[in-house]
Write an enzyme that holds these catalytic residues in place. Structure first.
Site, PDB file in Angstrom:
ATOM      1  N   ASP A 161      -1.280   6.562   6.440  1.00 54.61           N
ATOM      2  CA  ASP A 161      -2.415   5.747   6.003  1.00 54.61           C
ATOM      3  C   ASP A 161      -2.691   4.755   7.134  1.00 54.61           C
ATOM      4  O   ASP A 161      -1.897   3.850   7.383  1.00 54.61           O
ATOM      5  CB  ASP A 161      -2.028   5.011   4.710  1.00 54.61           C
ATOM      6  CG  ASP A 161      -3.079   3.986   4.275  1.00 54.61           C
ATOM      7  OD1 ASP A 161      -4.119   3.864   4.953  1.00 54.61           O
ATOM      8  OD2 ASP A 161      -2.842   3.302   3.250  1.00 54.61           O
ATOM      9  N   TRP A 170       0.814  -1.220   0.000  1.00 58.43           N
ATOM     10  CA  TRP A 170       0.000   0.000   0.000  1.00 58.43           C
ATOM     11  C   TRP A 170       0.840   1.260   0.000  1.00 58.43           C
ATOM     12  O   TRP A 170       0.516   2.237  -0.691  1.00 58.43           O
ATOM     13  CB  TRP A 170      -1.009  -0.021   1.154  1.00 58.43           C
ATOM     14  CG  TRP A 170      -1.999  -1.126   0.945  1.00 58.43           C
ATOM     15  CD1 TRP A 170      -2.131  -2.256   1.677  1.00 58.43           C
ATOM     16  CD2 TRP A 170      -2.959  -1.230  -0.124  1.00 58.43           C
ATOM     17  NE1 TRP A 170      -3.106  -3.063   1.143  1.00 58.43           N
ATOM     18  CE2 TRP A 170      -3.634  -2.467   0.048  1.00 58.43           C
ATOM     19  CE3 TRP A 170      -3.309  -0.424  -1.200  1.00 58.43           C
ATOM     20  CZ2 TRP A 170      -4.642  -2.891  -0.824  1.00 58.43           C
ATOM     21  CZ3 TRP A 170      -4.322  -0.849  -2.065  1.00 58.43           C
ATOM     22  CH2 TRP A 170      -4.969  -2.056  -1.877  1.00 58.43           C
ATOM     23  N   LYS A 191     -12.571  -1.629   7.306  1.00 61.22           N
ATOM     24  CA  LYS A 191     -11.894  -2.660   8.116  1.00 61.22           C
ATOM     25  C   LYS A 191     -12.301  -2.541   9.580  1.00 61.22           C
ATOM     26  O   LYS A 191     -12.889  -3.444  10.136  1.00 61.22           O
ATOM     27  CB  LYS A 191     -10.381  -2.554   7.944  1.00 61.22           C
ATOM     28  CG  LYS A 191      -9.942  -2.970   6.542  1.00 61.22           C
ATOM     29  CD  LYS A 191      -8.804  -2.158   6.050  1.00 61.22           C
ATOM     30  CE  LYS A 191      -8.558  -2.149   4.575  1.00 61.22           C
ATOM     31  NZ  LYS A 191      -8.603  -3.381   3.836  1.00 61.22           N
TER      32      LYS A 191
HETATM   33  N1  PLP Z   1      -4.406   1.424   2.377  1.00 59.54           N
HETATM   34  C1  PLP Z   1      -4.460   0.258   3.028  1.00 59.54           C
HETATM   35  C2  PLP Z   1      -3.598   0.065   4.234  1.00 59.54           C
HETATM   36  C3  PLP Z   1      -5.320  -0.754   2.598  1.00 59.54           C
HETATM   37  O1  PLP Z   1      -5.379  -1.917   3.261  1.00 59.54           O
HETATM   38  C4  PLP Z   1      -6.123  -0.533   1.458  1.00 59.54           C
HETATM   39  C5  PLP Z   1      -7.047  -1.559   0.979  1.00 59.54           C
HETATM   40  O2  PLP Z   1      -7.163  -2.645   1.469  1.00 59.54           O
HETATM   41  C6  PLP Z   1      -6.007   0.693   0.794  1.00 59.54           C
HETATM   42  C7  PLP Z   1      -5.152   1.655   1.292  1.00 59.54           C
HETATM   43  C8  PLP Z   1      -6.814   0.975  -0.418  1.00 59.54           C
HETATM   44  O3  PLP Z   1      -8.112   1.205  -0.066  1.00 59.54           O
HETATM   45  P1  PLP Z   1      -9.293   1.305  -1.139  1.00 59.54           P
HETATM   46  O4  PLP Z   1      -9.468  -0.064  -1.715  1.00 59.54           O
HETATM   47  O5  PLP Z   1     -10.440   1.754  -0.301  1.00 59.54           O
HETATM   48  O6  PLP Z   1      -8.882   2.292  -2.154  1.00 59.54           O
END
Ligand code: PLP
Length: 368
Positions: free
Chosen positions: A175, A106, A199
Site C-alpha cells: 500500500d 492502515w 495525497k
Molecule cells: N492506506 C493509507 C496508507 C492511507 O493513508 C489511507 C487513507 O488515508 C488509506 C489506505 C485508506 O484510503 P481510503 O480512505 O481512500 O480508503
C-alpha cells in the site's frame, strides 16, 4: 486587511499543485474546446479514452513500469484494496494464507479485512506503539503464503519503510497510498502496488493498482466483479464507469511531476523538506518530540508532540491556533494520535516548509 495565502499541510485529501488547479479551472466548462466539461463526458468517448491513456502512459513512464504489469484506475479507495487484495490474491496458493506486516493503523486495517478471506499471519511480535519497523531478522515469513503485505508509509503514525522487504520469492504487495511517486520505486520487485490518489497524485475517487500479469485470474468466487483485477485489467479499467474526473486530475498531476523532474526530483525535494522539519525537532532541546524511530521516519507525514511524548494539549492547541492565524492549516494530528502532524506531499513546496519551520522556531522561542 490582506489575507495570508493558505498553506495546506493536510494528510489527505491534500494540497495539489497550483498550476494543476489553474489548468483544471481553465478547462472546467469546456474541455479541449469541446463545449462540455470532463464531468459530462462519456467514459467511452474518444476524448475520455485519450485522457485515460495519457494517465496510463505517464504513470508507466514516471515509474518505469515493466510491460508485464497492468495499470488500473479503480474506485473504492485504499480501503477497497484492503478487500480486493485478498479477494484476488489469497487464493494464489492452496493454503489461503497471507503474511502481513502491521506497522500502523492502515496495515492493521488491511490485515483485519484479509482475515475474512483466509489465514493471516502477522510476521512479527505485536507492536505496543506504532513507532518502529520490527527488524527483518525477527520476521517469521511463511514460505507457503500467497503474498506478503506491508504499508510503505503509515500516514497516521509517520512510519515509512526505506527498504523493500525481502520475501524469498513470495509475491510482495504494498500500500503506497501516502508515498506514491514521492520517490523512485523498482516496480519489478512487487507483485502489486496500490495507491489512493488523494495525497501525492490527485484527488479522492481514484485508486491506482499496478499488478503483475501472472497474478490475474486467481480471484475467489465471492470477489465482487468490480474488484476483480482480471476483469478490470482486460477491460482497461472500463468494466464499469470509472472515476473520470479524478482520472483527469491525476493525468494533470502526473504531467506536473514529469515537467518537474519526475520521481527523482520529487525525492530530492521531499528529502529537503522533511529534513528541515526533523532537524528542527532534533535540535529543539526536547521542545518538539517525534516518537518515531530515526530509521523509519516518514518523509511524507511528520508527527510530533510538544514538550513530552504524551504532549501538552493546551500548548499544542496554541501552536495550532497560531499556525492557522498564519494561514497554515490542517496540522492537527490524527484523532487517534493527537499532537501535530505535518504532511509534506509532493505539492508542498520548499517555501511552504520554510514558512512552517520559521513559525516552529518562533513558537519555541516564545514558549521554551
Ligand atoms: N492506506 C493509507 C496508507 C492511507 O493513508 C489511507 C487513507 O488515508 C488509506 C489506505 C485508506 O484510503 P481510503 O480512505 O481512500 O480508503
Amino acid at each position: 486587511m490582506e489575507q495570508k495565502p493558505t498553506i495546506n499541510f493536510g494528510a489527505g485529501p491534500a494540497k495539489l499543485p497550483q498550476s494543476v488547479l489553474l489548468q483544471a479551472q481553465k478547462e472546467f466548462l469546456s474541455y479541449n474546446g469541446l463545449g462540455i466539461s470532463v464531468l459530462e463526458m462519456s467514459h467511452r468517448s474518444s476524448d475520455f479514452t485519450k485522457i485515460l491513456s495519457k494517465a496510463e502512459s505517464l504513470m508507466r513512464e514516471l515509474l518505469n513500469i515493466p510491460d508485464n504489469y497492468k495499470v488500473m484506475f479503480l474506485q473504492g479507495g485504499g480501503s477497497g484494496q484492503f478487500s480486493a487484495v485478498p479477494l484476488n490474491l489469497i487464493g494464489l496458493k492452496e493454503d489461503r494464507c497471507a503474511d502481513y506486516l502491521v506497522t500502523g493503523t492502515w496495515s492493521a486495517k488491511a490485515a483485519k479485512e484479509a482475515e475474512k478471506y483466509g489465514k493471516v499471519n502477522i510476521v512479527h511480535p505485536k507492536l505496543d506503539s506504532y513507532t518502529k519497523i520490527p527488524d527483518p531478522s525477527i520476521w517469521t515469513l511463511n514460505p507457503s503464503a500467497s503474498y506478503v503485505y506491508y504499508c510503505c508509509n503509515e500516514t497516521v503514525h509517520g512510519v515509512e519503510y526505506n527498504f523493500i522487504p525481502e520475501t524469498n520469492g513470495v509475491v510482495l504487495v504494498s500500500d503506497m497510498s501516502s508515498n506514491f511517486l514521492s520517490r523512485p520505486v523498482d516496480v519489478s520487485k512487487f507483485g502489486l502496488i496500490f495507491a489512493g490518489a488523494q495525497k501525492n497524485v490527485g484527488c479522492a475517487g481514484v485508486t491506482v493498482v499496478i499488478v503483475r500479469e501472472d497474478l490475474l485470474g486467481h480471484s475467489l468466487k465471492e470477489c465482487p466483479i468490480v474488484l476483480d483485477y482480471k476483469v478490470q485489467a482486460e477491460m482497461n479499467s472500463l468494466y464499469n464507469t470509472p472515476p473520470c474526473f479524478s482520472i483527469y486530475i491525476m493525468s494533470l498531476v502526473l504531467e506536473w511531476i514529469k515537467n518537474n523532474g519526475g520521481s527523482i526530483a520529487m525525492e530530492n525535494l521531499n528529502k529537503q523538506k522533511s529534513s528541515m522539519i526533523y532537524d528542527l525537532i532534533n535540535n529543539s532541546d526536547g521542545f518538539y518530540v517525534c516518537p518515531v524511530g530515526m530509521n523509519c521516519r516518514s518523509r511524507m507525514n511528520v508527527p510530533f508532540r510538544l514538550r513530552t511524548e504524551e504532549g501538552d494539549e493546551a500548548l499544542e492547541k496554541e501552536f495550532l491556533d497560531g499556525a492557522t492565524k498564519r494561514g497554515m492549516i490542517s496540522l492537527k494530528g490524527h484523532r487517534s494520535v493527537g499532537g501535530i502532524r505535518v504532511s509534506l506531499y509532493n505539492a508542498v513546496t520548499l517555501e511552504d516548509t520554510e514558512a512552517l519551520a520559521s513559525y516552529m522556531k518562533e513558537f519555541q522561542k516564545e514558549h521554551m
